[in-house]
Design an enzyme around this catalytic site. Sequence first.
Site, PDB file in Angstrom:
ATOM      1  N   LYS A  13      37.171  49.903  46.736  1.00 54.05           N
ATOM      2  CA  LYS A  13      35.849  49.574  47.291  1.00 54.05           C
ATOM      3  C   LYS A  13      35.991  48.673  48.532  1.00 54.05           C
ATOM      4  O   LYS A  13      35.360  48.919  49.544  1.00 54.05           O
ATOM      5  CB  LYS A  13      34.984  48.831  46.258  1.00 54.05           C
ATOM      6  CG  LYS A  13      34.742  49.591  44.968  1.00 54.05           C
ATOM      7  CD  LYS A  13      33.739  48.871  44.084  1.00 54.05           C
ATOM      8  CE  LYS A  13      34.212  47.537  43.526  1.00 54.05           C
ATOM      9  NZ  LYS A  13      35.369  47.632  42.606  1.00 54.05           N
ATOM     10  N   ARG A  88      27.001  44.326  39.440  1.00 57.92           N
ATOM     11  CA  ARG A  88      27.914  44.701  38.365  1.00 57.92           C
ATOM     12  C   ARG A  88      27.210  44.758  37.012  1.00 57.92           C
ATOM     13  O   ARG A  88      27.853  45.057  36.006  1.00 57.92           O
ATOM     14  CB  ARG A  88      29.047  43.676  38.278  1.00 57.92           C
ATOM     15  CG  ARG A  88      30.328  44.099  38.986  1.00 57.92           C
ATOM     16  CD  ARG A  88      31.250  42.910  38.929  1.00 57.92           C
ATOM     17  NE  ARG A  88      32.649  43.195  38.979  1.00 57.92           N
ATOM     18  CZ  ARG A  88      33.416  42.994  40.057  1.00 57.92           C
ATOM     19  NH1 ARG A  88      32.904  42.611  41.198  1.00 57.92           N
ATOM     20  NH2 ARG A  88      34.730  43.194  39.989  1.00 57.92           N
ATOM     21  N   ARG A 127      49.831  46.120  42.855  1.00 62.07           N
ATOM     22  CA  ARG A 127      49.151  45.055  43.612  1.00 62.07           C
ATOM     23  C   ARG A 127      49.537  43.671  43.065  1.00 62.07           C
ATOM     24  O   ARG A 127      49.688  42.713  43.815  1.00 62.07           O
ATOM     25  CB  ARG A 127      47.627  45.254  43.542  1.00 62.07           C
ATOM     26  CG  ARG A 127      46.874  44.337  44.477  1.00 62.07           C
ATOM     27  CD  ARG A 127      45.438  44.768  44.687  1.00 62.07           C
ATOM     28  NE  ARG A 127      44.551  44.225  43.663  1.00 62.07           N
ATOM     29  CZ  ARG A 127      43.235  44.431  43.629  1.00 62.07           C
ATOM     30  NH1 ARG A 127      42.658  45.191  44.524  1.00 62.07           N
ATOM     31  NH2 ARG A 127      42.487  43.903  42.692  1.00 62.07           N
ATOM     32  N   ARG A 133      47.735  38.283  42.635  1.00 65.52           N
ATOM     33  CA  ARG A 133      46.395  37.797  42.254  1.00 65.52           C
ATOM     34  C   ARG A 133      46.357  37.593  40.749  1.00 65.52           C
ATOM     35  O   ARG A 133      46.676  38.521  39.997  1.00 65.52           O
ATOM     36  CB  ARG A 133      45.366  38.866  42.673  1.00 65.52           C
ATOM     37  CG  ARG A 133      44.149  38.318  43.298  1.00 65.52           C
ATOM     38  CD  ARG A 133      43.270  39.447  43.786  1.00 65.52           C
ATOM     39  NE  ARG A 133      42.233  39.754  42.823  1.00 65.52           N
ATOM     40  CZ  ARG A 133      41.222  40.570  43.076  1.00 65.52           C
ATOM     41  NH1 ARG A 133      41.144  41.184  44.239  1.00 65.52           N
ATOM     42  NH2 ARG A 133      40.304  40.794  42.174  1.00 65.52           N
ATOM     43  N   ARG A 144      38.997  43.234  32.681  1.00 69.35           N
ATOM     44  CA  ARG A 144      38.122  43.614  33.813  1.00 69.35           C
ATOM     45  C   ARG A 144      37.684  45.075  33.686  1.00 69.35           C
ATOM     46  O   ARG A 144      36.521  45.402  33.911  1.00 69.35           O
ATOM     47  CB  ARG A 144      38.863  43.405  35.139  1.00 69.35           C
ATOM     48  CG  ARG A 144      39.018  41.944  35.479  1.00 69.35           C
ATOM     49  CD  ARG A 144      40.039  41.727  36.582  1.00 69.35           C
ATOM     50  NE  ARG A 144      39.611  42.237  37.866  1.00 69.35           N
ATOM     51  CZ  ARG A 144      40.432  42.469  38.887  1.00 69.35           C
ATOM     52  NH1 ARG A 144      41.731  42.232  38.761  1.00 69.35           N
ATOM     53  NH2 ARG A 144      39.981  42.920  40.027  1.00 69.35           N
TER      54      ARG A 144
HETATM   55  P1  AMP Z   1      36.461  41.567  42.570  1.00 65.78           P
HETATM   56  O1  AMP Z   1      37.291  41.041  43.682  1.00 65.78           O
HETATM   57  O2  AMP Z   1      35.199  42.235  43.033  1.00 65.78           O
HETATM   58  O3  AMP Z   1      37.238  42.432  41.617  1.00 65.78           O
HETATM   59  O4  AMP Z   1      35.963  40.296  41.732  1.00 65.78           O
HETATM   60  C1  AMP Z   1      36.879  39.380  41.160  1.00 65.78           C
HETATM   61  C2  AMP Z   1      36.204  38.626  40.026  1.00 65.78           C
HETATM   62  O5  AMP Z   1      35.083  37.887  40.538  1.00 65.78           O
HETATM   63  C3  AMP Z   1      35.618  39.489  38.928  1.00 65.78           C
HETATM   64  O6  AMP Z   1      36.587  39.862  37.956  1.00 65.78           O
HETATM   65  C4  AMP Z   1      34.562  38.542  38.346  1.00 65.78           C
HETATM   66  O7  AMP Z   1      35.146  37.511  37.573  1.00 65.78           O
HETATM   67  C5  AMP Z   1      34.008  37.896  39.592  1.00 65.78           C
HETATM   68  N1  AMP Z   1      32.916  38.702  40.173  1.00 65.78           N
HETATM   69  C6  AMP Z   1      32.903  39.320  41.388  1.00 65.78           C
HETATM   70  N2  AMP Z   1      31.737  39.948  41.589  1.00 65.78           N
HETATM   71  C7  AMP Z   1      30.983  39.734  40.483  1.00 65.78           C
HETATM   72  C8  AMP Z   1      29.683  40.143  40.079  1.00 65.78           C
HETATM   73  N3  AMP Z   1      28.918  40.910  40.867  1.00 65.78           N
HETATM   74  N4  AMP Z   1      29.223  39.729  38.859  1.00 65.78           N
HETATM   75  C9  AMP Z   1      29.973  38.942  38.070  1.00 65.78           C
HETATM   76  N5  AMP Z   1      31.217  38.537  38.373  1.00 65.78           N
HETATM   77  C10 AMP Z   1      31.726  38.915  39.572  1.00 65.78           C
END
Ligand code: AMP
Length: 206
Positions: A13, A88, A127, A133, A144
């Site tokens: 994404k 989400r 990754r 990370r 996740r």
């Molecule tokens: P991402 O980089 O989008 O995979 O986000 C990393 C982490 O940030 C996720 O595993 C959640 O802990 C938190 N996070 C990011 N976006 C959201 C969202 N829209 N709602 C809730 N938690 C989020």
Amino acid sequence: MNIVMFGPPAAGKGTQAKLLTAQRGLIQLSTGDMLRAARTSGSDLGKKVAGIMDRGDLVSDEIVIALIEEQLDMNEDAPGFIFDGFPRTVEQAKALDATLQKRGQEVDGVVRLCVDDNVLLRRIEKRFKEEGRKDDNPESFKIRLGNYHKQTAPLLPFYAAQGKLTEVDGLAAIDTVAASIAQVLDMQKTGMETSTKPWWKRIFGG
Ligand code: AMP
């Protein structure tokens, strides 16, 4: 034009959102990036979400909705946004509809990147080795992915019911995925300008 880039973690994404930013001047709003920035800055918010993120759980709807609203306010003149990793949950999607409506806008389209779970697990192993990370470690990543299926996938019928959902094969090469997304967005734009027939019907028939 407001687009939601939808898909499981590590579906690509962010990569596709960045390409769209470069090509069309749309602003990428990644809640994951915003939360990571809060952590790096050492803010109270960053401290509050660190453990939740490392575990692979979702932070509260309230927090991410506030972050998005702040960015919408700061970028009032933007030609549009690409929402990356947001919404989400169904609550977040409803809040996004409401906040855009207040601004005389709406979600124009949702692009779903379809990628098989096994491929994601292989991608994330790589990754994790390359970028380190914390939430890419195998245990967190499984949480996740589980949260995606439980809390985020229910958004698919939500957006399908609004006629906004388009699926793209996320397994293809980055350029091929980008070309498919571009085709969807161009058809949508043309459809908005010249046709009374909804853009998804122009692509898929019906
Ligand atoms: P991402 O980089 O989008 O995979 O986000 C990393 C982490 O940030 C996720 O595993 C959640 O802990 C938190 N996070 C990011 N976006 C959201 C969202 N829209 N709602 C809730 N938690 C989020």
